[in-house]
Write a protein that holds these residues in place. Structure first.
Motif, PDB file in Angstrom:
ATOM      1  N   ARG A 124      42.292  59.627  55.201  1.00  0.00           N
ATOM      2  CA  ARG A 124      42.854  58.788  54.149  1.00  0.00           C
ATOM      3  C   ARG A 124      41.906  58.727  52.952  1.00  0.00           C
ATOM      4  NH1 ARG A 124      44.071  53.355  57.052  1.00  0.00           N
ATOM      5  NH2 ARG A 124      45.283  52.912  55.206  1.00  0.00           N
ATOM      6  N   LYS A 125      42.463  58.565  51.760  1.00  0.00           N
ATOM      7  CA  LYS A 125      41.673  58.426  50.537  1.00  0.00           C
ATOM      8  C   LYS A 125      41.381  56.958  50.295  1.00  0.00           C
ATOM      9  CE  LYS A 125      44.415  61.939  48.238  1.00  0.00           C
ATOM     10  NZ  LYS A 125      45.521  62.109  47.319  1.00  0.00           N
ATOM     11  N   ARG A 126      40.197  56.663  49.754  1.00  0.00           N
ATOM     12  CA  ARG A 126      39.898  55.312  49.294  1.00  0.00           C
ATOM     13  C   ARG A 126      40.264  55.268  47.820  1.00  0.00           C
ATOM     14  NH1 ARG A 126      37.924  50.785  50.885  1.00  0.00           N
ATOM     15  NH2 ARG A 126      37.298  51.658  52.878  1.00  0.00           N
ATOM     16  N   LEU A 127      41.250  54.448  47.493  1.00  0.00           N
ATOM     17  CA  LEU A 127      41.741  54.321  46.121  1.00  0.00           C
ATOM     18  C   LEU A 127      41.094  53.116  45.444  1.00  0.00           C
ATOM     19  CD1 LEU A 127      45.512  54.963  46.901  1.00  0.00           C
ATOM     20  CD2 LEU A 127      43.877  56.579  45.903  1.00  0.00           C
ATOM     21  N   PHE A 128      40.591  53.324  44.242  1.00  0.00           N
ATOM     22  CA  PHE A 128      39.903  52.270  43.496  1.00  0.00           C
ATOM     23  C   PHE A 128      40.770  51.768  42.358  1.00  0.00           C
ATOM     24  CE2 PHE A 128      36.593  54.458  45.700  1.00  0.00           C
ATOM     25  CZ  PHE A 128      35.687  53.469  46.036  1.00  0.00           C
ATOM     26  N   GLU A 129      40.589  50.479  42.056  1.00  0.00           N
ATOM     27  CA  GLU A 129      41.330  49.828  40.978  1.00  0.00           C
ATOM     28  C   GLU A 129      40.379  48.855  40.281  1.00  0.00           C
ATOM     29  OE1 GLU A 129      45.086  46.725  40.749  1.00  0.00           O
ATOM     30  OE2 GLU A 129      44.897  48.032  42.492  1.00  0.00           O
ATOM     31  N   ILE A 130      40.509  48.747  38.972  1.00  0.00           N
ATOM     32  CA  ILE A 130      39.632  47.840  38.224  1.00  0.00           C
ATOM     33  C   ILE A 130      40.044  46.389  38.483  1.00  0.00           C
ATOM     34  CG2 ILE A 130      40.986  47.861  36.080  1.00  0.00           C
ATOM     35  CD1 ILE A 130      38.062  48.153  34.728  1.00  0.00           C
ATOM     36  N   THR A 131      39.072  45.499  38.502  1.00  0.00           N
ATOM     37  CA  THR A 131      39.332  44.065  38.654  1.00  0.00           C
ATOM     38  C   THR A 131      39.371  43.433  37.261  1.00  0.00           C
ATOM     39  OG1 THR A 131      36.984  43.499  38.759  1.00  0.00           O
ATOM     40  CG2 THR A 131      38.087  44.001  40.871  1.00  0.00           C
ATOM     41  N   SER A 132      39.761  42.167  37.186  1.00  0.00           N
ATOM     42  CA  SER A 132      39.771  41.486  35.884  1.00  0.00           C
ATOM     43  C   SER A 132      38.343  41.393  35.335  1.00  0.00           C
ATOM     44  CB  SER A 132      40.433  40.117  35.979  1.00  0.00           C
ATOM     45  OG  SER A 132      39.787  39.314  36.937  1.00  0.00           O
ATOM     46  N   LEU A 133      37.362  41.187  36.211  1.00  0.00           N
ATOM     47  CA  LEU A 133      35.962  41.164  35.770  1.00  0.00           C
ATOM     48  C   LEU A 133      35.556  42.536  35.224  1.00  0.00           C
ATOM     49  CD1 LEU A 133      33.258  39.695  35.507  1.00  0.00           C
ATOM     50  CD2 LEU A 133      32.760  40.358  37.881  1.00  0.00           C
ATOM     51  N   GLY A 134      35.980  43.595  35.875  1.00  0.00           N
ATOM     52  CA  GLY A 134      35.693  44.942  35.405  1.00  0.00           C
ATOM     53  C   GLY A 134      36.293  45.189  34.034  1.00  0.00           C
ATOM     54  N   MET A 135      37.518  44.719  33.824  1.00  0.00           N
ATOM     55  CA  MET A 135      38.181  44.882  32.530  1.00  0.00           C
ATOM     56  C   MET A 135      37.439  44.094  31.458  1.00  0.00           C
ATOM     57  SD  MET A 135      40.617  46.818  31.804  1.00  0.00           S
ATOM     58  CE  MET A 135      40.861  47.245  30.108  1.00  0.00           C
ATOM     59  N   GLN A 136      36.976  42.895  31.794  1.00  0.00           N
ATOM     60  CA  GLN A 136      36.191  42.088  30.850  1.00  0.00           C
ATOM     61  C   GLN A 136      34.913  42.823  30.449  1.00  0.00           C
ATOM     62  OE1 GLN A 136      35.440  38.319  32.743  1.00  0.00           O
ATOM     63  NE2 GLN A 136      37.599  37.761  32.786  1.00  0.00           N
ATOM     64  N   GLN A 137      34.254  43.448  31.431  1.00  0.00           N
ATOM     65  CA  GLN A 137      33.018  44.189  31.153  1.00  0.00           C
ATOM     66  C   GLN A 137      33.294  45.369  30.222  1.00  0.00           C
ATOM     67  OE1 GLN A 137      29.719  44.076  32.212  1.00  0.00           O
ATOM     68  NE2 GLN A 137      29.764  42.373  33.632  1.00  0.00           N
ATOM     69  N   LEU A 138      34.385  46.095  30.461  1.00  0.00           N
ATOM     70  CA  LEU A 138      34.739  47.223  29.595  1.00  0.00           C
ATOM     71  C   LEU A 138      35.038  46.749  28.178  1.00  0.00           C
ATOM     72  CD1 LEU A 138      37.082  49.670  31.563  1.00  0.00           C
ATOM     73  CD2 LEU A 138      34.811  50.131  30.634  1.00  0.00           C
ATOM     74  N   GLU A 139      35.797  45.686  28.055  1.00  0.00           N
ATOM     75  CA  GLU A 139      36.134  45.160  26.734  1.00  0.00           C
ATOM     76  C   GLU A 139      34.889  44.691  25.999  1.00  0.00           C
ATOM     77  OE1 GLU A 139      39.091  42.271  27.811  1.00  0.00           O
ATOM     78  OE2 GLU A 139      40.688  43.783  27.889  1.00  0.00           O
ATOM     79  N   SER A 140      33.975  44.059  26.714  1.00  0.00           N
ATOM     80  CA  SER A 140      32.727  43.606  26.123  1.00  0.00           C
ATOM     81  C   SER A 140      31.888  44.789  25.627  1.00  0.00           C
ATOM     82  CB  SER A 140      31.932  42.793  27.156  1.00  0.00           C
ATOM     83  OG  SER A 140      30.680  42.438  26.650  1.00  0.00           O
ATOM     84  N   ALA A 141      31.815  45.835  26.441  1.00  0.00           N
ATOM     85  CA  ALA A 141      31.065  47.038  26.048  1.00  0.00           C
ATOM     86  C   ALA A 141      31.680  47.656  24.799  1.00  0.00           C
ATOM     87  CB  ALA A 141      31.047  48.048  27.200  1.00  0.00           C
ATOM     88  N   GLN A 142      32.998  47.704  24.739  1.00  0.00           N
ATOM     89  CA  GLN A 142      33.682  48.274  23.581  1.00  0.00           C
ATOM     90  C   GLN A 142      33.403  47.447  22.325  1.00  0.00           C
ATOM     91  OE1 GLN A 142      37.980  48.070  23.575  1.00  0.00           O
ATOM     92  NE2 GLN A 142      38.137  49.905  22.314  1.00  0.00           N
ATOM     93  N   GLU A 143      33.443  46.116  22.435  1.00  0.00           N
ATOM     94  CA  GLU A 143      33.180  45.239  21.289  1.00  0.00           C
ATOM     95  C   GLU A 143      31.771  45.451  20.740  1.00  0.00           C
ATOM     96  OE1 GLU A 143      33.952  41.156  22.390  1.00  0.00           O
ATOM     97  OE2 GLU A 143      36.007  41.663  23.004  1.00  0.00           O
ATOM     98  N   VAL A 144      30.791  45.527  21.635  1.00  0.00           N
ATOM     99  CA  VAL A 144      29.405  45.737  21.206  1.00  0.00           C
ATOM    100  C   VAL A 144      29.276  47.056  20.464  1.00  0.00           C
ATOM    101  CG1 VAL A 144      27.039  46.183  22.033  1.00  0.00           C
ATOM    102  CG2 VAL A 144      28.364  44.290  22.993  1.00  0.00           C
ATOM    103  N   ARG A 145      29.853  48.114  21.025  1.00  0.00           N
ATOM    104  CA  ARG A 145      29.780  49.427  20.372  1.00  0.00           C
ATOM    105  C   ARG A 145      30.449  49.416  18.999  1.00  0.00           C
ATOM    106  NH1 ARG A 145      27.701  51.460  24.476  1.00  0.00           N
ATOM    107  NH2 ARG A 145      28.375  52.496  26.326  1.00  0.00           N
ATOM    108  N   GLN A 146      31.644  48.850  18.926  1.00  0.00           N
ATOM    109  CA  GLN A 146      32.363  48.820  17.648  1.00  0.00           C
ATOM    110  C   GLN A 146      31.598  48.020  16.599  1.00  0.00           C
ATOM    111  OE1 GLN A 146      36.283  47.486  18.927  1.00  0.00           O
ATOM    112  NE2 GLN A 146      37.053  49.576  18.876  1.00  0.00           N
ATOM    113  N   LYS A 147      31.038  46.884  17.013  1.00  0.00           N
ATOM    114  CA  LYS A 147      30.276  46.052  16.094  1.00  0.00           C
ATOM    115  C   LYS A 147      29.063  46.817  15.555  1.00  0.00           C
ATOM    116  CE  LYS A 147      29.751  41.902  17.538  1.00  0.00           C
ATOM    117  NZ  LYS A 147      29.245  40.762  18.320  1.00  0.00           N
ATOM    118  N   MET A 148      28.357  47.500  16.445  1.00  0.00           N
ATOM    119  CA  MET A 148      27.158  48.235  16.026  1.00  0.00           C
ATOM    120  C   MET A 148      27.523  49.429  15.144  1.00  0.00           C
ATOM    121  SD  MET A 148      24.668  47.880  19.319  1.00  0.00           S
ATOM    122  CE  MET A 148      23.215  48.464  18.448  1.00  0.00           C
ATOM    123  N   TRP A 149      28.600  50.159  15.477  1.00  0.00           N
ATOM    124  CA  TRP A 149      29.051  51.278  14.643  1.00  0.00           C
ATOM    125  C   TRP A 149      29.365  50.788  13.239  1.00  0.00           C
ATOM    126  CZ3 TRP A 149      28.964  56.413  14.809  1.00  0.00           C
ATOM    127  CH2 TRP A 149      28.757  57.040  16.056  1.00  0.00           C
TER     128      TRP A 149
END
Length: 109
Positions: A74-99
């Motif tokens: 069987r395969k182990r299937l991964f899915e992002i959590t709400s905390l994971g999505m928050q972390q991604l959004e935060s990383a994107q905001e920091v990058r966009q702000k700095m750019w």
């Protein structure tokens, strides 16, 4: 929990899991990261990162169905959590702000 930020590879793996929605397992994540980053990635590094992100609460996983193609494993299937999505959004905001703060990009030259 204070946001400590994501490493570049962790961010790429999280993004790949999001893109693969429902089909995110080791080899698929590896292929997705390679496709978008243009670099070769070791499957072992992907697995280690997937489990590390799960330990941090940024991903969750469950076992998928059996398949003859995988020798009935069987395969182990991964899915992002709400905390994971928050972390991604935060990383994107920091990058966009700095750019946006790079002078030569904002002066029109």
């Amino acid at each position: 929990m204070k946001n400590k930020g994501l490493g570049e590879f962790e961010e790429l793996v999280l993004l790949a899991v999001c893109i693969l929605k429902g089909e995110a397992y080791g080899i698929n994540v590896k292929k997705e990261v390679e496709k978008h980053s243009g670099r070769t990635v070791l499957l072992g590094a992907v697995h280690i990162t997937l489990y590390r992100l799960q330990d941090k609460g940024l991903l969750k996983s469950e076992m998928g169905g059996n398949s003859d193609k995988r020798g009935d494993r069987r395969k182990r299937l991964f899915e992002i959590t709400s905390l994971g999505m928050q972390q991604l959004e935060s990383a994107q905001e920091v990058r966009q702000k700095m750019w946006s703060l790079i002078p030569q990009l904002n002066s029109g030259h």
